[in-house]
Write an enzyme that holds these catalytic residues in place. Structure first.
Site, PDB file in Angstrom:
ATOM      1  N   GLU A 247     -25.154  -7.403   4.643  1.00  0.00           N
ATOM      2  CA  GLU A 247     -26.432  -5.929   4.693  1.00  0.00           C
ATOM      3  C   GLU A 247     -24.605  -5.641   4.759  1.00  0.00           C
ATOM      4  O   GLU A 247     -23.858  -6.090   5.458  1.00  0.00           O
ATOM      5  CB  GLU A 247     -26.922  -5.777   5.960  1.00  0.00           C
ATOM      6  CG  GLU A 247     -26.947  -4.643   6.274  1.00  0.00           C
ATOM      7  CD  GLU A 247     -28.498  -4.719   5.600  1.00  0.00           C
ATOM      8  OE1 GLU A 247     -29.116  -5.112   5.205  1.00  0.00           O
ATOM      9  OE2 GLU A 247     -29.578  -2.967   6.173  1.00  0.00           O
TER      10      GLU A 247
ATOM     11  N   CYS B 110     -62.670  16.130   0.391  1.00  0.00           N
ATOM     12  CA  CYS B 110     -62.543  17.445  -0.791  1.00  0.00           C
ATOM     13  C   CYS B 110     -63.542  15.684  -1.568  1.00  0.00           C
ATOM     14  O   CYS B 110     -63.190  15.208  -2.078  1.00  0.00           O
ATOM     15  CB  CYS B 110     -61.792  17.742  -1.749  1.00  0.00           C
ATOM     16  SG  CYS B 110     -62.735  18.690  -2.835  1.00  0.00           S
TER      17      CYS B 110
ATOM     18  N   LYS C  73     -38.509  -3.311  15.710  1.00  0.00           N
ATOM     19  CA  LYS C  73     -37.706  -2.081  15.111  1.00  0.00           C
ATOM     20  C   LYS C  73     -37.363  -1.888  16.996  1.00  0.00           C
ATOM     21  O   LYS C  73     -38.437  -1.514  17.273  1.00  0.00           O
ATOM     22  CB  LYS C  73     -38.531  -1.530  14.626  1.00  0.00           C
ATOM     23  CG  LYS C  73     -38.196  -1.626  13.313  1.00  0.00           C
ATOM     24  CD  LYS C  73     -37.231  -1.408  12.583  1.00  0.00           C
ATOM     25  CE  LYS C  73     -37.742  -1.903  10.844  1.00  0.00           C
ATOM     26  NZ  LYS C  73     -37.750  -1.058   9.733  1.00  0.00           N
TER      27      LYS C  73
ATOM     28  N   ASP D 143     -28.038  -1.375  10.052  1.00  0.00           N
ATOM     29  CA  ASP D 143     -29.225  -0.190   8.957  1.00  0.00           C
ATOM     30  C   ASP D 143     -28.587  -0.056   7.529  1.00  0.00           C
ATOM     31  O   ASP D 143     -27.236   1.252   7.561  1.00  0.00           O
ATOM     32  CB  ASP D 143     -30.102   0.876   9.822  1.00  0.00           C
ATOM     33  CG  ASP D 143     -30.697   1.603   8.802  1.00  0.00           C
ATOM     34  OD1 ASP D 143     -31.128   1.479   8.051  1.00  0.00           O
ATOM     35  OD2 ASP D 143     -30.997   2.776   9.472  1.00  0.00           O
TER      36      ASP D 143
ATOM     37  N   ASP E 172       0.589  -1.468   0.204  1.00  0.00           N
ATOM     38  CA  ASP E 172       0.171   0.025   0.126  1.00  0.00           C
ATOM     39  C   ASP E 172       1.143   0.848  -0.147  1.00  0.00           C
ATOM     40  O   ASP E 172       0.566   2.049  -0.665  1.00  0.00           O
ATOM     41  CB  ASP E 172      -0.909   0.147   1.283  1.00  0.00           C
ATOM     42  CG  ASP E 172      -1.874  -0.765   1.109  1.00  0.00           C
ATOM     43  OD1 ASP E 172      -3.056  -0.972   1.872  1.00  0.00           O
ATOM     44  OD2 ASP E 172      -2.270  -1.654   0.072  1.00  0.00           O
TER      45      ASP E 172
ATOM     46  N   GLU F 210     -30.560 -11.519  15.977  1.00  0.00           N
ATOM     47  CA  GLU F 210     -29.614 -11.128  16.035  1.00  0.00           C
ATOM     48  C   GLU F 210     -29.649  -9.231  15.797  1.00  0.00           C
ATOM     49  O   GLU F 210     -30.572  -8.788  15.870  1.00  0.00           O
ATOM     50  CB  GLU F 210     -28.978 -11.750  14.246  1.00  0.00           C
ATOM     51  CG  GLU F 210     -28.400 -12.803  14.203  1.00  0.00           C
ATOM     52  CD  GLU F 210     -28.688 -13.550  12.712  1.00  0.00           C
ATOM     53  OE1 GLU F 210     -28.472 -12.944  12.245  1.00  0.00           O
ATOM     54  OE2 GLU F 210     -30.104 -14.359  12.014  1.00  0.00           O
TER      55      GLU F 210
ATOM     56  N   LYS G  21     -29.877  -6.195  13.532  1.00  0.00           N
ATOM     57  CA  LYS G  21     -30.833  -5.701  12.475  1.00  0.00           C
ATOM     58  C   LYS G  21     -29.430  -4.399  11.521  1.00  0.00           C
ATOM     59  O   LYS G  21     -30.218  -3.294  12.311  1.00  0.00           O
ATOM     60  CB  LYS G  21     -32.066  -4.975  12.697  1.00  0.00           C
ATOM     61  CG  LYS G  21     -32.619  -4.865  10.605  1.00  0.00           C
ATOM     62  CD  LYS G  21     -34.304  -4.881  11.108  1.00  0.00           C
ATOM     63  CE  LYS G  21     -34.831  -5.126   9.212  1.00  0.00           C
ATOM     64  NZ  LYS G  21     -34.668  -3.544   9.477  1.00  0.00           N
TER      65      LYS G  21
ATOM     66  N   CYS H 101     -61.856  18.206  -8.589  1.00  0.00           N
ATOM     67  CA  CYS H 101     -60.276  19.007  -7.495  1.00  0.00           C
ATOM     68  C   CYS H 101     -59.379  18.715  -8.260  1.00  0.00           C
ATOM     69  O   CYS H 101     -59.145  17.237  -8.423  1.00  0.00           O
ATOM     70  CB  CYS H 101     -60.997  18.994  -6.423  1.00  0.00           C
ATOM     71  SG  CYS H 101     -59.697  18.971  -5.177  1.00  0.00           S
TER      72      CYS H 101
ATOM     73  N   CYS I  51     -62.053  22.974   0.687  1.00  0.00           N
ATOM     74  CA  CYS I  51     -60.665  22.778   0.438  1.00  0.00           C
ATOM     75  C   CYS I  51     -60.304  23.587  -0.044  1.00  0.00           C
ATOM     76  O   CYS I  51     -60.217  24.876  -1.271  1.00  0.00           O
ATOM     77  CB  CYS I  51     -61.239  21.703  -1.258  1.00  0.00           C
ATOM     78  SG  CYS I  51     -59.788  21.165  -2.460  1.00  0.00           S
TER      79      CYS I  51
ATOM     80  N   TYR J 156     -25.487 -12.518   7.115  1.00  0.00           N
ATOM     81  CA  TYR J 156     -26.799 -12.880   7.524  1.00  0.00           C
ATOM     82  C   TYR J 156     -27.901 -14.534   7.027  1.00  0.00           C
ATOM     83  O   TYR J 156     -28.751 -14.692   7.701  1.00  0.00           O
ATOM     84  CB  TYR J 156     -28.009 -11.233   7.825  1.00  0.00           C
ATOM     85  CG  TYR J 156     -29.030 -11.611   6.726  1.00  0.00           C
ATOM     86  CD1 TYR J 156     -29.775 -11.981   6.308  1.00  0.00           C
ATOM     87  CD2 TYR J 156     -28.449  -9.781   6.515  1.00  0.00           C
ATOM     88  CE1 TYR J 156     -30.107 -11.375   5.047  1.00  0.00           C
ATOM     89  CE2 TYR J 156     -29.002  -9.240   5.736  1.00  0.00           C
ATOM     90  CZ  TYR J 156     -30.205 -10.219   5.071  1.00  0.00           C
ATOM     91  OH  TYR J 156     -30.673  -9.277   3.549  1.00  0.00           O
TER      92      TYR J 156
ATOM     93  N   GLU K 183       3.933   1.490  -1.343  1.00  0.00           N
ATOM     94  CA  GLU K 183       3.699   2.131  -2.528  1.00  0.00           C
ATOM     95  C   GLU K 183       3.173   2.272  -3.361  1.00  0.00           C
ATOM     96  O   GLU K 183       3.789   3.669  -3.658  1.00  0.00           O
ATOM     97  CB  GLU K 183       5.251   0.461  -3.343  1.00  0.00           C
ATOM     98  CG  GLU K 183       4.943   0.519  -4.694  1.00  0.00           C
ATOM     99  CD  GLU K 183       6.410   1.454  -4.818  1.00  0.00           C
ATOM    100  OE1 GLU K 183       7.327   2.183  -3.602  1.00  0.00           O
ATOM    101  OE2 GLU K 183       7.534   1.586  -5.559  1.00  0.00           O
ATOM    102  N   TYR K 184       1.798   2.217  -3.518  1.00  0.00           N
ATOM    103  CA  TYR K 184       0.869   2.525  -4.395  1.00  0.00           C
ATOM    104  C   TYR K 184       0.876   3.981  -4.216  1.00  0.00           C
ATOM    105  O   TYR K 184       1.074   4.616  -4.727  1.00  0.00           O
ATOM    106  CB  TYR K 184      -0.145   1.964  -3.536  1.00  0.00           C
ATOM    107  CG  TYR K 184      -1.257   2.184  -4.567  1.00  0.00           C
ATOM    108  CD1 TYR K 184      -1.887   2.947  -4.138  1.00  0.00           C
ATOM    109  CD2 TYR K 184      -1.786   1.511  -5.491  1.00  0.00           C
ATOM    110  CE1 TYR K 184      -3.010   3.412  -5.282  1.00  0.00           C
ATOM    111  CE2 TYR K 184      -2.470   1.766  -7.243  1.00  0.00           C
ATOM    112  CZ  TYR K 184      -3.383   3.314  -6.485  1.00  0.00           C
ATOM    113  OH  TYR K 184      -4.565   3.515  -6.895  1.00  0.00           O
ATOM    114  N   ASP K 185       0.569   4.474  -2.654  1.00  0.00           N
ATOM    115  CA  ASP K 185       0.292   5.767  -2.692  1.00  0.00           C
ATOM    116  C   ASP K 185       1.381   7.013  -2.588  1.00  0.00           C
ATOM    117  O   ASP K 185       0.783   8.091  -3.499  1.00  0.00           O
ATOM    118  CB  ASP K 185       0.195   5.141  -0.603  1.00  0.00           C
ATOM    119  CG  ASP K 185      -1.500   4.579  -0.014  1.00  0.00           C
ATOM    120  OD1 ASP K 185      -1.306   5.041   0.973  1.00  0.00           O
ATOM    121  OD2 ASP K 185      -2.190   4.586  -1.672  1.00  0.00           O
TER     122      ASP K 185
ATOM    123  N   CYS L 110     -59.647  23.421  -4.347  1.00  0.00           N
ATOM    124  CA  CYS L 110     -60.728  24.311  -4.979  1.00  0.00           C
ATOM    125  C   CYS L 110     -62.086  24.662  -5.036  1.00  0.00           C
ATOM    126  O   CYS L 110     -62.666  25.338  -4.874  1.00  0.00           O
ATOM    127  CB  CYS L 110     -61.671  22.538  -5.732  1.00  0.00           C
ATOM    128  SG  CYS L 110     -62.093  21.830  -4.591  1.00  0.00           S
TER     129      CYS L 110
HETATM  130 ZN   LIG Z   1     -60.759  20.385  -3.609  1.00  0.00          ZN
END
Ligand SMILES: [Zn+2]
Length: 656
Positions: free
Chosen positions: A166, A417, A305, A114, A31, A110, A112, A422, A399, A218, A33-35, A402
């Protein structure tokens, strides 16, 4: 060597090195050398911008053959999970399982994460494919662009393996990324989940790898090897150095499940990545199959949740929106505030009863939260902080769009309405008609519908089919190509199946599921139009309320006229069963053991040919298709004298 040639050389070397590192997984240099080389190139390019090459790794476009992303069908669909928000739901779920199996089933709990769900395929020991979840049936092939730090390119297992997991961006990486983007004046990512999904399709490999994405498996969707339990399949993944989350608890009673949920909730904010809950799964694979699936979810798993984060802010104003059903909804206009990583300035207040219940006034300090819904809601008001300037919220009698008088319906305390002309109702119904789950007319979203409606080009959804290219191509912001694309999309929608046409009509109480049931029952639009209240009530899964609303809608002269027009344009007005044959009609099937293709493949064949799948061995079972390593089901079938057939015998039955 002159500067130009050195730049050229550096570009070639670095591109070769990054391909070796990221695609072939066999680094040619360290890494460091690459950099060092990368830095040299960067400096030279800064000094001599005239020599910057198009395929320089410092530019956004890196490896060219990577920039086309295809959509592909999932070999095995990616199901989503049923969500629950209370421990009561979880107890119910567990009780249901207990009744089904007659014992306390072992389940796993387990975290979850996000992030974004991905499907990953290994074959012959090599990483073959990475696909996004998409709509569950098909997703995007991101094999060439996704750079996932902890996902091995090679594993020791040589069989075929389809994994689910995930992909996430760690919180610290997200913070740093947004900091840099802010400094550079680039738009910020709303949350780590969006940042992770957005990073999967980057073409510049160096940029992509700086996102430091991680993946956690998972589940196995397919493996040549069969596992008795979910945990065994994850252990198998671990043995192959595949990343699996360390937070998994095996529980054999509801109190153990509750304990595990609590443990995960307690560590929620101290984890290095965002989680939004926990997932509970039946551990034994045979039991999973016995519990089965609904159209959408597995019945053997559920997501729990955690309560959303609450934040306080100020209610600046309340505006009233008119939806496609005419319902007038109060919407809170808030002082913008950050919640779970997103800036929020609007929140739903649902209806008048809710406003009364909250005792909320304009100018109040309120608590808002973002739960499972996309739109945040106001949960409470700090009345002690109310100022003298606070103003009562007055609901309109007319409304706001309208100006016609609103009616208050008893069932949901909403003002509606009732003016079918409308603009809010008409535009809303056209937007619904064209939406993805209905007629799926791409390019006919909210903005375009509003534009074409205001230009008097469409006054209802039947008018969509009268549009032509010459009306559109000279409009501001349009051109020949976009006009042709829209007309093509309109024409394509004529192939959308009958059940979705019914859904697209936007009849009150008729969601996608009810529409399907109605289509299956009546088979054609003509039959449906002639149906009586009793006929409608006969439809399995359709209640009295829905029957009433369908009947009154279909008796409306305007709707009758519109449906007649849709028919004349060639929309699908008859039900076509998704079954393609009937050679297996009346026969029941169950599969056990390992077949040459994923089980889902054979299950689809059974259904397509009119057969019925059973979830367990019983006297009602006609055929057990037994593959290799068939276990207890085979024994049981033999005992009950159920006919056992091989996969080839089955294929003969349907002439394959
Ligand atoms: Zn309306």
């Amino acid at each position: 060597m002159d500067v130009e040639n050195r730049i050229k050389e550096l570009v070639d070397i670095l591109n070769k090195y990054s391909k070796a590192y990221y695609i072939d997984n066999s680094p040619l240099v360290s890494d460091v050398e690459y950099d060092r080389l990368y830095k040299e190139l960067e400096d030279l390019e800064k000094k001599y911008p005239e020599y910057v090459m198009e395929d320089s790794p410092t530019k956004t476009v890196g490896i060219k053959h990577n920039n086309k992303i295809k959509t592909i069908t999932h070999e095995i669909p990616m199901y989503s999970l049923e969500n629950s928000y209370s421990i009561e739901d979880i107890k119910e779920f567990y009780t249901r399982l207990y009744k089904l199996f007659g014992l306390n089933p072992e389940v796993t709990v387990e975290v979850k994460m996000d992030g974004a769900a991905l499907s990953v395929t290994y074959d012959n020991g090599r990483l073959q494919q990475i696909v996004t979840r998409g709509d569950g049936k098909s997703g995007e092939d991101i094999t060439n662009t996704a750079v996932i730090k902890n996902l091995p390119k090679k594993i020791s297992y040589k069989g075929r393996l389809i994994l689910r997991g995930e992909v996430i961006m760690p919180k610290v990486v997200f913070k740093q990324l947004n900091k840099i983007r802010g400094e550079m004046g680039q738009p910020l990512f709303a949350n780590p989940r969006n940042a992770a999904s957005g990073s999967l399709k980057l073409i510049n490999i160096k940029e992509a790898s700086s996102r430091e994405l991680e993946m956690y498996i998972y589940g196995t969707a397919y493996c040549d090897e069969e596992f008795i339990t979910h945990t065994a399949s994850l252990d198998f993944c671990k043995e192959n150095n595949l990343p699996v989350s360390q937070y998994l608890y095996v529980c054999s009673s509801i109190s153990e499940v509750e304990q595990a949920l609590k443990t995960i909730e307690d560590m929620r904010f101290s984890l290095p990545y965002d989680i939004d809950g926990a997932v509970i799964k039946v551990n034994n694979k045979d039991y999973q199959e016995e519990a089965g699936w609904t159209a959408k979810f597995p019945r053997w798993a559920i997501a729990y949740k955690y309560k959303a984060q609450q934040v306080s802010t100020k209610l600046l104003d309340v505006i009233f929106q008119v939806g496609r059903t005419g319902a007038v909804t109060p919407v809170a206009v808030l002082e913008p505030v950050q919640i779970s990583g997103t800036t929020v300035s609007r929140a739903s207040l649902h209806n008048e009863d809710e406003v009364k219940r909250l005792n909320i006034m304009t100018g109040d300090t309120v608590f808002i939260e973002k739960g499972g819904e996309i739109i945040p809601k106001v949960v409470s008001v700090q009345e002690k902080l109310r100022s003298d300037n606070a103003k009562e919220i007055v609901f309109p009698d007319k409304c706001p769009i309208c100006n016609s008088l609103l009616e208050i319906s008893e069932d949901d305390a909403k003002r509606r309405c009732k003016n079918t002309e409308c603009p809010a109702l008409v535009q809303g119904s056209i937007i619904h008609f064209a939406s993805r789950d209905a007629m799926d007319i791409k390019g006919l979203g909210e903005k375009v519908v509003e534009e074409l409606y205001n230009a008097h080009l469409i006054n209802n959804y039947a008018d969509i089919y009268e549009l032509n290219v010459s009306q559109l191509e000279n409009r501001e912001g349009w051109g020949e190509v976009s006009a042709i694309n829209l007309i093509n999309a309109v024409n394509d929608s004529k192939n959308i199946p009958f059940e979705r046409v019914i859904f697209a009509l936007g009849l009150r109480h008729v969601g996608a599921v009810a529409a399907k049931l109605i289509a299956e029952h009546f088979k054609s639009m003509d039959n449906l139009m002639n149906a009586s209240f009793n006929d409608l009530e006969q439809v399995k899964g359709v209640g009295e309320e829905t029957a009433k609303s369908v009947l009154s809608s279909l008796n409306d002269k305007n709707i009758q006229e519109i449906i007649a027009r849709l028919k004349s344009y060639g929309l699908q007005m008859e039900y076509v069963s998704s079954a393609t044959g009937s050679s297996l009609k009346g026969s029941t099937f169950l599969i056990t053991g390992t077949l040459d293709k994923p089980r889902k493949y054979y299950e689809d064949l059974i259904v397509q040919n009119g057969g019925t799948l059973l979830s367990g061995v019983s006297k009602n079972l006609n055929y057990l298709i037994a593959g290799e390593k068939a276990g207890s089901k085979l024994e049981k079938a033999k005992k009950l004298e159920v006919k056992v057939i091989s996969q080839n015998e089955f294929l003969n039955m349907i002439n394959r």
